[in-house]
Design a protein around this motif. Structure first.
Motif, PDB file in Angstrom:
ATOM      1  N   GLN A  64     -33.829  10.057 -33.115  1.00 54.87           N
ATOM      2  CA  GLN A  64     -32.737   9.613 -34.124  1.00 54.87           C
ATOM      3  C   GLN A  64     -33.103   8.890 -35.243  1.00 54.87           C
ATOM      4  O   GLN A  64     -34.105   8.002 -35.187  1.00 54.87           O
ATOM      5  CB  GLN A  64     -31.942   8.371 -32.998  1.00 54.87           C
ATOM      6  N   VAL A  65     -32.311   9.169 -36.280  1.00 58.44           N
ATOM      7  CA  VAL A  65     -32.608   8.408 -37.834  1.00 58.44           C
ATOM      8  C   VAL A  65     -31.214   7.848 -38.016  1.00 58.44           C
ATOM      9  O   VAL A  65     -30.273   8.749 -38.219  1.00 58.44           O
ATOM     10  CB  VAL A  65     -33.324   9.484 -38.672  1.00 58.44           C
ATOM     11  N   MET A  66     -31.012   6.660 -38.379  1.00 56.89           N
ATOM     12  CA  MET A  66     -29.586   6.008 -38.813  1.00 56.89           C
ATOM     13  C   MET A  66     -30.066   5.678 -40.183  1.00 56.89           C
ATOM     14  O   MET A  66     -30.997   4.940 -40.487  1.00 56.89           O
ATOM     15  CB  MET A  66     -29.511   4.983 -37.851  1.00 56.89           C
ATOM     16  N   LEU A  67     -29.127   6.034 -41.104  1.00 54.89           N
ATOM     17  CA  LEU A  67     -29.197   5.781 -42.574  1.00 54.89           C
ATOM     18  C   LEU A  67     -27.970   4.929 -42.680  1.00 54.89           C
ATOM     19  O   LEU A  67     -27.011   5.254 -42.612  1.00 54.89           O
ATOM     20  CB  LEU A  67     -29.233   7.147 -43.263  1.00 54.89           C
ATOM     21  N   ILE A  68     -28.362   3.511 -43.087  1.00 57.44           N
ATOM     22  CA  ILE A  68     -27.037   2.720 -42.922  1.00 57.44           C
ATOM     23  C   ILE A  68     -27.049   1.818 -44.333  1.00 57.44           C
ATOM     24  O   ILE A  68     -27.813   1.111 -44.988  1.00 57.44           O
ATOM     25  CB  ILE A  68     -27.507   1.574 -41.827  1.00 57.44           C
ATOM     26  N   GLU A  69     -25.843   2.299 -45.018  1.00 53.80           N
ATOM     27  CA  GLU A  69     -25.563   1.710 -46.210  1.00 53.80           C
ATOM     28  C   GLU A  69     -24.550   0.307 -45.975  1.00 53.80           C
ATOM     29  O   GLU A  69     -23.563   0.476 -45.723  1.00 53.80           O
ATOM     30  CB  GLU A  69     -24.665   2.850 -46.979  1.00 53.80           C
ATOM     31  N   GLU A  70     -25.164  -0.671 -46.565  1.00 53.40           N
ATOM     32  CA  GLU A  70     -24.600  -1.896 -46.441  1.00 53.40           C
ATOM     33  C   GLU A  70     -24.227  -2.589 -47.772  1.00 53.40           C
ATOM     34  O   GLU A  70     -25.130  -2.255 -48.597  1.00 53.40           O
ATOM     35  CB  GLU A  70     -25.387  -2.868 -45.322  1.00 53.40           C
ATOM     36  N   GLU A  71     -23.665  -3.892 -47.833  1.00 53.65           N
ATOM     37  CA  GLU A  71     -23.488  -4.339 -49.125  1.00 53.65           C
ATOM     38  C   GLU A  71     -24.963  -4.914 -49.630  1.00 53.65           C
ATOM     39  O   GLU A  71     -25.493  -5.729 -48.678  1.00 53.65           O
ATOM     40  CB  GLU A  71     -22.475  -5.507 -48.965  1.00 53.65           C
ATOM     41  N   LYS A  72     -25.610  -4.359 -50.647  1.00 52.10           N
ATOM     42  CA  LYS A  72     -26.493  -4.995 -51.340  1.00 52.10           C
ATOM     43  C   LYS A  72     -27.708  -4.514 -50.672  1.00 52.10           C
ATOM     44  O   LYS A  72     -28.929  -4.740 -50.904  1.00 52.10           O
ATOM     45  CB  LYS A  72     -26.588  -6.423 -51.597  1.00 52.10           C
ATOM     46  N   GLN A  73     -27.765  -3.672 -49.649  1.00 51.96           N
ATOM     47  CA  GLN A  73     -28.908  -3.247 -49.014  1.00 51.96           C
ATOM     48  C   GLN A  73     -28.708  -1.810 -48.399  1.00 51.96           C
ATOM     49  O   GLN A  73     -27.544  -1.424 -48.071  1.00 51.96           O
ATOM     50  CB  GLN A  73     -29.469  -4.059 -48.026  1.00 51.96           C
ATOM     51  N   PHE A  74     -29.962  -1.043 -48.133  1.00 53.49           N
ATOM     52  CA  PHE A  74     -30.140   0.384 -47.547  1.00 53.49           C
ATOM     53  C   PHE A  74     -30.795   0.167 -46.559  1.00 53.49           C
ATOM     54  O   PHE A  74     -32.275  -0.139 -46.555  1.00 53.49           O
ATOM     55  CB  PHE A  74     -30.054   1.300 -48.507  1.00 53.49           C
ATOM     56  N   ILE A  76     -32.778   2.181 -42.991  1.00 57.68           N
ATOM     57  CA  ILE A  76     -33.065   3.344 -42.179  1.00 57.68           C
ATOM     58  C   ILE A  76     -33.700   3.183 -40.886  1.00 57.68           C
ATOM     59  O   ILE A  76     -34.599   2.257 -40.879  1.00 57.68           O
ATOM     60  CB  ILE A  76     -34.123   4.240 -43.072  1.00 57.68           C
ATOM     61  N   GLU A  77     -33.268   3.257 -39.626  1.00 64.39           N
ATOM     62  CA  GLU A  77     -33.738   3.035 -38.509  1.00 64.39           C
ATOM     63  C   GLU A  77     -34.320   4.550 -37.976  1.00 64.39           C
ATOM     64  O   GLU A  77     -33.295   5.531 -37.809  1.00 64.39           O
ATOM     65  CB  GLU A  77     -32.884   2.470 -37.549  1.00 64.39           C
ATOM     66  N   VAL A  78     -35.703   4.401 -37.422  1.00 67.59           N
ATOM     67  CA  VAL A  78     -36.013   5.554 -36.700  1.00 67.59           C
ATOM     68  C   VAL A  78     -36.250   5.217 -35.272  1.00 67.59           C
ATOM     69  O   VAL A  78     -37.168   4.312 -35.096  1.00 67.59           O
ATOM     70  CB  VAL A  78     -37.224   6.242 -37.527  1.00 67.59           C
ATOM     71  N   THR A 122     -39.416  -2.805 -33.080  1.00 67.43           N
ATOM     72  CA  THR A 122     -39.183  -3.033 -31.558  1.00 67.43           C
ATOM     73  C   THR A 122     -39.612  -2.046 -30.867  1.00 67.43           C
ATOM     74  O   THR A 122     -39.467  -0.999 -31.116  1.00 67.43           O
ATOM     75  CB  THR A 122     -37.757  -3.405 -31.520  1.00 67.43           C
ATOM     76  N   ALA A 123     -39.941  -2.419 -29.687  1.00 71.28           N
ATOM     77  CA  ALA A 123     -40.509  -1.580 -28.805  1.00 71.28           C
ATOM     78  C   ALA A 123     -40.461  -1.941 -27.282  1.00 71.28           C
ATOM     79  O   ALA A 123     -40.902  -3.370 -27.027  1.00 71.28           O
ATOM     80  CB  ALA A 123     -42.145  -1.000 -29.195  1.00 71.28           C
ATOM     81  N   GLY A 124     -40.122  -1.289 -26.395  1.00 70.22           N
ATOM     82  CA  GLY A 124     -40.299  -1.511 -24.983  1.00 70.22           C
ATOM     83  C   GLY A 124     -40.342  -0.504 -23.907  1.00 70.22           C
ATOM     84  O   GLY A 124     -40.686   0.937 -24.611  1.00 70.22           O
ATOM     85  N   GLU A 125     -40.024  -0.331 -22.719  1.00 68.78           N
ATOM     86  CA  GLU A 125     -40.105   0.611 -22.163  1.00 68.78           C
ATOM     87  C   GLU A 125     -39.085   1.774 -22.118  1.00 68.78           C
ATOM     88  O   GLU A 125     -39.386   2.745 -21.418  1.00 68.78           O
ATOM     89  CB  GLU A 125     -39.895  -0.063 -20.413  1.00 68.78           C
ATOM     90  N   ASP A 126     -38.142   1.485 -22.904  1.00 73.05           N
ATOM     91  CA  ASP A 126     -37.022   2.489 -23.021  1.00 73.05           C
ATOM     92  C   ASP A 126     -37.093   3.211 -24.526  1.00 73.05           C
ATOM     93  O   ASP A 126     -36.306   3.788 -24.984  1.00 73.05           O
ATOM     94  CB  ASP A 126     -35.510   1.820 -22.734  1.00 73.05           C
ATOM     95  N   GLY A 127     -38.050   2.949 -25.043  1.00 72.67           N
ATOM     96  CA  GLY A 127     -38.350   3.216 -26.566  1.00 72.67           C
ATOM     97  C   GLY A 127     -38.587   2.276 -27.549  1.00 72.67           C
ATOM     98  O   GLY A 127     -38.645   1.174 -27.396  1.00 72.67           O
ATOM     99  N   GLY A 128     -38.552   2.786 -28.693  1.00 69.70           N
ATOM    100  CA  GLY A 128     -38.957   1.945 -29.836  1.00 69.70           C
ATOM    101  C   GLY A 128     -38.193   2.240 -31.113  1.00 69.70           C
ATOM    102  O   GLY A 128     -37.397   3.160 -31.252  1.00 69.70           O
ATOM    103  N   ARG A 129     -38.121   1.258 -32.171  1.00 67.39           N
ATOM    104  CA  ARG A 129     -37.208   1.527 -33.371  1.00 67.39           C
ATOM    105  C   ARG A 129     -37.959   0.823 -34.440  1.00 67.39           C
ATOM    106  O   ARG A 129     -38.480  -0.294 -34.238  1.00 67.39           O
ATOM    107  CB  ARG A 129     -35.797   0.867 -33.101  1.00 67.39           C
ATOM    108  N   ILE A 130     -37.987   1.471 -35.665  1.00 67.15           N
ATOM    109  CA  ILE A 130     -38.386   1.111 -36.626  1.00 67.15           C
ATOM    110  C   ILE A 130     -37.255   0.938 -37.649  1.00 67.15           C
ATOM    111  O   ILE A 130     -36.669   1.865 -38.015  1.00 67.15           O
ATOM    112  CB  ILE A 130     -39.515   1.904 -37.357  1.00 67.15           C
ATOM    113  N   ARG A 131     -37.223  -0.367 -38.175  1.00 68.67           N
ATOM    114  CA  ARG A 131     -36.128  -0.458 -39.183  1.00 68.67           C
ATOM    115  C   ARG A 131     -36.542  -1.007 -40.500  1.00 68.67           C
ATOM    116  O   ARG A 131     -37.036  -1.941 -40.637  1.00 68.67           O
ATOM    117  CB  ARG A 131     -34.915  -1.689 -38.806  1.00 68.67           C
ATOM    118  N   MET A 132     -36.270  -0.059 -41.418  1.00 64.03           N
ATOM    119  CA  MET A 132     -36.796  -0.302 -43.009  1.00 64.03           C
ATOM    120  C   MET A 132     -35.720  -0.679 -43.868  1.00 64.03           C
ATOM    121  O   MET A 132     -34.484   0.008 -43.895  1.00 64.03           O
ATOM    122  CB  MET A 132     -37.550   0.777 -43.515  1.00 64.03           C
TER     123      MET A 132
END
Length: 144
Positions: A64-74, A76-78, A122-132
């Motif tokens: 899963q890849v989330m591309l998140i556009e917020e105020e003053k920042q962008f 990406i979570e993989v 973040t990482a655990g028994e149910d998976g991990g996530r990298i937020r950039m």
């Protein structure tokens, strides 16, 4: 806040598509043109890492890849669904050679950290996530 969600089968050939989509959405969100190569490389590394974790753990769920556009920042979570072993290696998914797998994982995270100033893992028994996260600049006003 605008969000684009991308899911793809955990196959290496889909990583290129994820990189291209991420760069296009980052450009539209206002990420500086000079940083787009870093966005592509970081997303490619994070997606390749997730694909490898899924394949080595026998997980058929999509990456899963989330591309998140917020105020003053962008951002990406993989995300992956692979179980991550504690740092002491006492539990988690069995691997043929856990030392080599851990070394490759650390190398991938080091590459991402070198490309992106704001990284959260973040990482655990149910998976991990990298937020950039990257800063964005508002579009220039067009004179009337």
């Amino acid at each position: 806040m605008a969000t684009v969600e991308l899911r793809f089968s955990a196959l290496p050939e889909h990583v290129r598509t994820a990189r291209l989509v991420a760069a296009a959405v980052a450009r539209r969100a206002g990420v500086d043109e000079a940083v787009l190569d870093e966005v592509r490389l970081a997303v490619g590394e994070a997606c390749s890492r997730a694909v490898g974790l899924h394949q080595s753990s026998g997980i058929t769920a999509p990456v899963q890849v989330m591309l998140i556009e917020e105020e003053k920042q962008f951002s990406i979570e993989v995300g992956d669904e692979a179980p991550h072993a504690p740092r002491d290696g006492s539990a988690g998914a069995a691997a043929e050679d856990p030392d080599i797998e851990a070394e490759e994982d650390e190398m991938g995270l080091a590459v991402i950290s070198g490309l992106v100033d704001d990284v959260e893992v973040t990482a655990g028994e149910d998976g991990g996530r990298i937020r950039m996260t990257w800063p964005t600049t508002p579009p220039a006003a067009v004179p009337a």
